[in-house]
Design a protein around this motif. Structure first.
Motif, PDB file in Angstrom:
ATOM      1  N   MET A 215      46.707  32.748  56.672  1.00  0.00           N
ATOM      2  CA  MET A 215      47.328  33.980  56.382  1.00  0.00           C
ATOM      3  C   MET A 215      47.598  33.740  54.762  1.00  0.00           C
ATOM      4  O   MET A 215      47.907  32.735  54.554  1.00  0.00           O
ATOM      5  N   VAL A 216      47.013  34.896  54.006  1.00  0.00           N
ATOM      6  CA  VAL A 216      47.366  34.679  52.477  1.00  0.00           C
ATOM      7  C   VAL A 216      48.143  35.975  52.133  1.00  0.00           C
ATOM      8  O   VAL A 216      47.741  37.221  52.581  1.00  0.00           O
ATOM      9  N   TRP A 217      49.057  35.763  51.417  1.00  0.00           N
ATOM     10  CA  TRP A 217      49.961  37.035  50.794  1.00  0.00           C
ATOM     11  C   TRP A 217      49.997  36.950  49.450  1.00  0.00           C
ATOM     12  O   TRP A 217      50.406  36.087  49.046  1.00  0.00           O
ATOM     13  N   ARG A 256      42.980  33.821  47.967  1.00  0.00           N
ATOM     14  CA  ARG A 256      44.307  34.217  47.443  1.00  0.00           C
ATOM     15  C   ARG A 256      43.789  34.534  45.988  1.00  0.00           C
ATOM     16  O   ARG A 256      44.468  35.474  45.299  1.00  0.00           O
ATOM     17  N   GLY A 298      54.757  32.407  42.186  1.00  0.00           N
ATOM     18  CA  GLY A 298      55.014  30.912  42.491  1.00  0.00           C
ATOM     19  C   GLY A 298      53.671  30.043  42.719  1.00  0.00           C
ATOM     20  O   GLY A 298      54.033  28.880  43.242  1.00  0.00           O
ATOM     21  N   VAL A 299      52.809  30.616  42.473  1.00  0.00           N
ATOM     22  CA  VAL A 299      51.272  30.116  42.825  1.00  0.00           C
ATOM     23  C   VAL A 299      51.010  29.062  41.769  1.00  0.00           C
ATOM     24  O   VAL A 299      51.031  29.497  40.477  1.00  0.00           O
TER      25      VAL A 299
ATOM     26  N   ILE B 296      51.290  30.547  53.128  1.00  0.00           N
ATOM     27  CA  ILE B 296      51.189  32.137  53.254  1.00  0.00           C
ATOM     28  C   ILE B 296      51.141  32.364  51.897  1.00  0.00           C
ATOM     29  O   ILE B 296      50.559  33.124  51.286  1.00  0.00           O
ATOM     30  N   ALA B 297      52.451  31.997  51.025  1.00  0.00           N
ATOM     31  CA  ALA B 297      52.669  32.441  49.680  1.00  0.00           C
ATOM     32  C   ALA B 297      52.013  31.511  48.470  1.00  0.00           C
ATOM     33  O   ALA B 297      51.839  32.175  47.524  1.00  0.00           O
ATOM     34  N   GLY B 298      51.453  30.544  48.894  1.00  0.00           N
ATOM     35  CA  GLY B 298      50.631  29.826  48.239  1.00  0.00           C
ATOM     36  C   GLY B 298      51.493  28.935  47.119  1.00  0.00           C
ATOM     37  O   GLY B 298      51.151  28.647  46.045  1.00  0.00           O
ATOM     38  N   VAL B 299      52.702  28.842  47.690  1.00  0.00           N
ATOM     39  CA  VAL B 299      53.712  28.191  47.166  1.00  0.00           C
ATOM     40  C   VAL B 299      53.604  26.500  47.254  1.00  0.00           C
ATOM     41  O   VAL B 299      53.640  25.990  48.371  1.00  0.00           O
TER      42      VAL B 299
END
Lengths: 301, 301
Positions: A215-217, A256, A298-299, B296-299
């Protein structure tokens, strides 16, 4: 690499807290095209009436946009008139005139039948199916739909989705179609229908996507001031598919990146009436916002 | 490191799509305490009536929770009765009985007057001010409030906020207080009131935070099924301040980590009625969800 998009080109009259603007260039295919062209070549397939002002249509003329498939038919252009609540949480259609769109039968020009990506913007799912039957299987087929078709053409839509790679819909539509209550359950249910990628748009909150077991948000890019949200969903889809069309492979990481790009493009869209926000987008402004959005999320990279 | 929290301990009767549960342990300070205790020591200051069942109160008894400041007063415990819409987008208060809470004057036990973090959970801002006057300046003071106080004690609240480090509120409350329309404008306006950190909670979408020149956005952890959202905001605040209380310094990176932890704690909270979801939280389950949420957040990290 190129995207063929089939959908509507319209004349919109829009009222928001920021004022009223008549006779704006609008339509799902228009917004998608003007977003996606920033990433790849776009071939637009739609129909307008002979009444469309030349000046209005000029916004679509760009070296990276092929208008061969834009039919100018005897009759009037599709018109939509809408009003947004002051906080943009709801909108009311105050006028709708289908014009040439009423009998629109999409015809894909022979030169467009081979493309890497096909986007079926929001139109009758029976027409979306008709488009698919005219093209060679592209690498990616994306689709968008609205509550009207979910309610009235559910079976046709479900059949169509078996052949779709990327499905876009907003949260209310996802709830309506899936009858699921949680975001996670919606995503899982929708992917069982066929699409290997499902993207649920959540307006100014952002968007959730699913691919493989991931899942990607991504958040929406926070703008100072929303002027007109019309077309933001189509612009977002244009940013997403424009990015994916150029990606060597499509995985959670590229999804993403694509959704972040879609979010940034959507942010330009809402800042001005009609397509004028998208016209303000420059590579430098885009890069600045993309960097800012990655910091917010925060990517890395 | 320790947090003093002042707020309500209540008996809740809750109806959601999943059913009705009477006489549940509730209250803002309760949810905050049961979340924050996973990260740091918590000292609870509140009042209940002598009618409170011993069994109900036992949920608060943990080695990391100090109940010295929990006064058991002659009279009845604060009771709240509420009903959520099936999709959890709205809730109605169907019964409210203040009991001993009506005349509650928080008294901070001398041993609690020196703490590293103070959290003023949702109570009358006049009482929140009274609490602040009783303690030595902690490193961090957090505050939560609701629409009722924004409407009825606006001036007292604004004065209080000058001394606050971390302000929590939900999006509707942020809009009501700031009269701003965009998330970005709300965050900027609220920070001018005093708090160096503002966190706007957005329910199942996530939360937006501001610190220094940075904005931080984290998604809500996507649960399979929401059973009862009561207390999720307080549990989120408990996760955030519990994490910040232990952080050597507070910057954008630690704020993001804290908000991710708050989001995960909140996800446990909504999965069962009352505090029973928080009771299911184990370090292993927490770590698994935190890792999942970061993906999910890619952090990174």
């Amino acid at each position: 690499m190129s995207i063929v998009v089939v959908g509507s080109v319209a004349l919109d009259s829009i009222t928001t807290a920021a004022g009223t603007r008549p006779q704006l260039l609008g339509g799902s295919a228009t917004y998608f095209t003007l977003a996606a062209r920033r990433f790849t070549n776009v071939r637009l397939v739609a129909a307008v009436g002979q009444d469309i002002p030349k000046k209005v249509l000029s916004s679509l003329r760009h070296p990276d946009v092929d208008l061969t498939g834009l039919a100018v038919l005897p009759g009037q252009t599709f018109r939509w008139e809408g009003r947004y609540s002051d906080d943009f949480t709801s909108r009311t259609t105050t006028g709708l005139f289908l014009g040439v769109f009423e009998t629109f039968q999409p015809h894909i020009p022979p030169a467009h039948r081979k493309c890497s990506t096909l986007f079926l913007a929001n139109i009758d799912p029976r027409l979306q199916g008709l488009v698919m039957s005219q093209v060679q299987r592209p690498r990616l087929i994306g689709v968008d739909t609205i509550d009207h078709w979910i309610r009235n053409q559910r079976d046709v839509l479900l059949k169509l989705l078996k052949h779709i790679d990327v499905m876009f819909l907003n949260e209310e539509e996802a709830r309506l179609l899936s009858q699921a209550s949680s975001l996670k359950a919606m995503g899982a249910w929708l992917r069982k229908l066929g699409p290997s990628i499902v993207i649920i748009k959540q307006g100014w909150y952002g968007a959730a996507g699913w691919i493989g077991s991931s899942m990607v948000w991504v958040p929406a890019y926070p703008v100072d001031n929303t002027v007109d949200p019309t077309g933001a969903g189509d612009a977002f889809a244009g940013g997403v598919l424009g990015t994916l069309d150029r990606a060597r492979r499509v995985d959670a990481s590229t999804l993403r990146q694509a959704m972040l790009c879609g979010s940034v493009v959507g942010s330009f869209c809402v800042e001005a009436f009609g397509v004028s926000g998208l016209e303000r987008l420059t590579p430098a402004r885009f890069a600045k916002r993309l960097g800012g959005l990655k910091q917010i999320a925060g990517v890395r990279g």
